[in-house]
Scaffold this motif. Sequence first.
Motif, PDB file in Angstrom:
ATOM      1  N   ASP A 126       0.505  -1.092  -0.042  1.00  0.00           N
ATOM      2  CA  ASP A 126      -0.352  -0.410   0.103  1.00  0.00           C
ATOM      3  C   ASP A 126       0.813   1.646   0.085  1.00  0.00           C
ATOM      4  O   ASP A 126       0.427   2.449  -0.642  1.00  0.00           O
ATOM      5  N   THR A 127       1.717   1.217   0.498  1.00  0.00           N
ATOM      6  CA  THR A 127       2.906   2.000   1.205  1.00  0.00           C
ATOM      7  C   THR A 127       3.410   3.113  -0.355  1.00  0.00           C
ATOM      8  O   THR A 127       3.891   3.663  -0.944  1.00  0.00           O
ATOM      9  N   GLY A 128       3.558   0.874  -0.904  1.00  0.00           N
ATOM     10  CA  GLY A 128       4.167   1.809  -2.707  1.00  0.00           C
ATOM     11  C   GLY A 128       3.157   1.481  -3.719  1.00  0.00           C
ATOM     12  O   GLY A 128       4.039   3.244  -4.544  1.00  0.00           O
ATOM     13  N   ARG A 129       2.487   1.805  -3.386  1.00  0.00           N
ATOM     14  CA  ARG A 129       0.925   1.848  -4.647  1.00  0.00           C
ATOM     15  C   ARG A 129       0.960   3.787  -4.030  1.00  0.00           C
ATOM     16  O   ARG A 129       0.461   4.258  -5.113  1.00  0.00           O
ATOM     17  N   ILE A 130       1.062   3.527  -3.226  1.00  0.00           N
ATOM     18  CA  ILE A 130      -0.032   5.461  -2.832  1.00  0.00           C
ATOM     19  C   ILE A 130       1.716   6.036  -2.696  1.00  0.00           C
ATOM     20  O   ILE A 130       1.335   7.705  -3.998  1.00  0.00           O
ATOM     21  N   ALA A 131       3.018   5.998  -2.969  1.00  0.00           N
ATOM     22  CA  ALA A 131       3.969   6.367  -3.384  1.00  0.00           C
ATOM     23  C   ALA A 131       3.941   6.460  -5.259  1.00  0.00           C
ATOM     24  O   ALA A 131       4.401   7.872  -5.760  1.00  0.00           O
ATOM     25  N   THR A 132       3.715   5.639  -5.766  1.00  0.00           N
ATOM     26  CA  THR A 132       3.528   5.373  -7.249  1.00  0.00           C
ATOM     27  C   THR A 132       2.584   6.342  -7.362  1.00  0.00           C
ATOM     28  O   THR A 132       2.475   6.971  -8.537  1.00  0.00           O
ATOM     29  N   LEU A 133       2.262   6.422  -6.586  1.00  0.00           N
ATOM     30  CA  LEU A 133       0.619   7.721  -7.214  1.00  0.00           C
ATOM     31  C   LEU A 133       1.135   8.635  -6.872  1.00  0.00           C
ATOM     32  O   LEU A 133       0.231   9.719  -8.387  1.00  0.00           O
ATOM     33  N   ILE A 134       1.408   9.114  -6.437  1.00  0.00           N
ATOM     34  CA  ILE A 134       1.518  10.408  -5.799  1.00  0.00           C
ATOM     35  C   ILE A 134       3.429  11.250  -7.137  1.00  0.00           C
ATOM     36  O   ILE A 134       3.368  11.902  -7.456  1.00  0.00           O
ATOM     37  N   GLY A 135       3.483  10.033  -6.867  1.00  0.00           N
ATOM     38  CA  GLY A 135       5.123  10.400  -7.612  1.00  0.00           C
ATOM     39  C   GLY A 135       4.787  10.391  -9.395  1.00  0.00           C
ATOM     40  O   GLY A 135       5.758  11.295  -9.733  1.00  0.00           O
ATOM     41  N   TRP A 136       4.062   9.413  -9.528  1.00  0.00           N
ATOM     42  CA  TRP A 136       3.932   9.495 -11.308  1.00  0.00           C
ATOM     43  C   TRP A 136       2.583   9.409 -11.454  1.00  0.00           C
ATOM     44  O   TRP A 136       2.271  10.491 -12.520  1.00  0.00           O
ATOM     45  N   ASN A 137       1.318   9.005 -10.892  1.00  0.00           N
ATOM     46  CA  ASN A 137       0.185   9.319 -11.335  1.00  0.00           C
ATOM     47  C   ASN A 137      -0.754  10.475 -11.062  1.00  0.00           C
ATOM     48  O   ASN A 137      -1.516  10.616 -12.343  1.00  0.00           O
ATOM     49  N   VAL A 138      -0.625  11.769 -10.654  1.00  0.00           N
ATOM     50  CA  VAL A 138      -0.533  12.157  -9.935  1.00  0.00           C
ATOM     51  C   VAL A 138      -0.144  13.630 -11.261  1.00  0.00           C
ATOM     52  O   VAL A 138      -1.476  14.767 -11.915  1.00  0.00           O
ATOM     53  N   SER A 139       0.905  13.018 -11.425  1.00  0.00           N
ATOM     54  CA  SER A 139       2.005  13.914 -12.497  1.00  0.00           C
ATOM     55  C   SER A 139       0.881  13.776 -13.305  1.00  0.00           C
ATOM     56  O   SER A 139       0.932  14.533 -14.982  1.00  0.00           O
ATOM     57  N   ASP A 140       0.796  12.139 -13.921  1.00  0.00           N
ATOM     58  CA  ASP A 140       0.399  12.196 -15.287  1.00  0.00           C
ATOM     59  C   ASP A 140      -1.038  12.133 -15.696  1.00  0.00           C
ATOM     60  O   ASP A 140      -1.303  13.152 -16.907  1.00  0.00           O
ATOM     61  N   LEU A 141      -2.107  12.721 -14.745  1.00  0.00           N
ATOM     62  CA  LEU A 141      -3.050  13.292 -14.522  1.00  0.00           C
ATOM     63  C   LEU A 141      -2.602  14.797 -15.072  1.00  0.00           C
ATOM     64  O   LEU A 141      -3.979  15.220 -15.837  1.00  0.00           O
TER      65      LEU A 141
END
Length: 195
Positions: free
Chosen positions: A125-140
């Motif tokens: 879960d921490t890995g997914r949250i970190a990926t979400l913040i690091g990559w997905n939010v910026s992709d969005l």
Amino acid sequence: LSGLETWKGILPYLKPYRRELGRVFLCNLLCALIDVLFPLFQRYAIDTFIVGGQTGGLTVFGVSYAALVILQALLVIRFTRACMRVEMNFGRDLRRAQFVHLQELSLSFYNVTPVGYLLARTMNDTGRIATLIGWNVSDLLWAVLYMAGSYIAMLFLNWKLAVLVLLVVPVIVLLTGYFQNRILKWNRRVRKLNS
């Protein structure tokens, strides 16, 4: 916790990375602008040099186009490095906070909670949250800026066609919502099996 409360709990961990996230935002803004400019450059080249049969200004056009390609490459490198730093360091901070919290829990908690579940939640879960913040939010962010820029460019080029394209958006939103709910259901089952 509701979704908003969860994000409020995460925000303090993002404070050390405000500067990096600002760089990501700036790079995304410039990349989206360049991505909108490429088709306009190509349209100009086709209309002027191919259909129009002119060669005057071809050197200036070529240098400008090459400069945009180089600028975009540099922005993508900067953006990628910033996203990797945020993902790795933010994930490390979350895991550290999780492990500290786990050390403070009572022994009775460990008698009723499977260790596999704790490890899966802490690491995955921490890995997914970190990926979400690091990559997905910026992709969005890039996607929203790119779509807005593209739509503005389409309105200037042909407003009737732009309105027709906009009519498809509600259908896409409905399909996205439908598939997102199904993916979420299966994602939760996979996490349960994993733990």
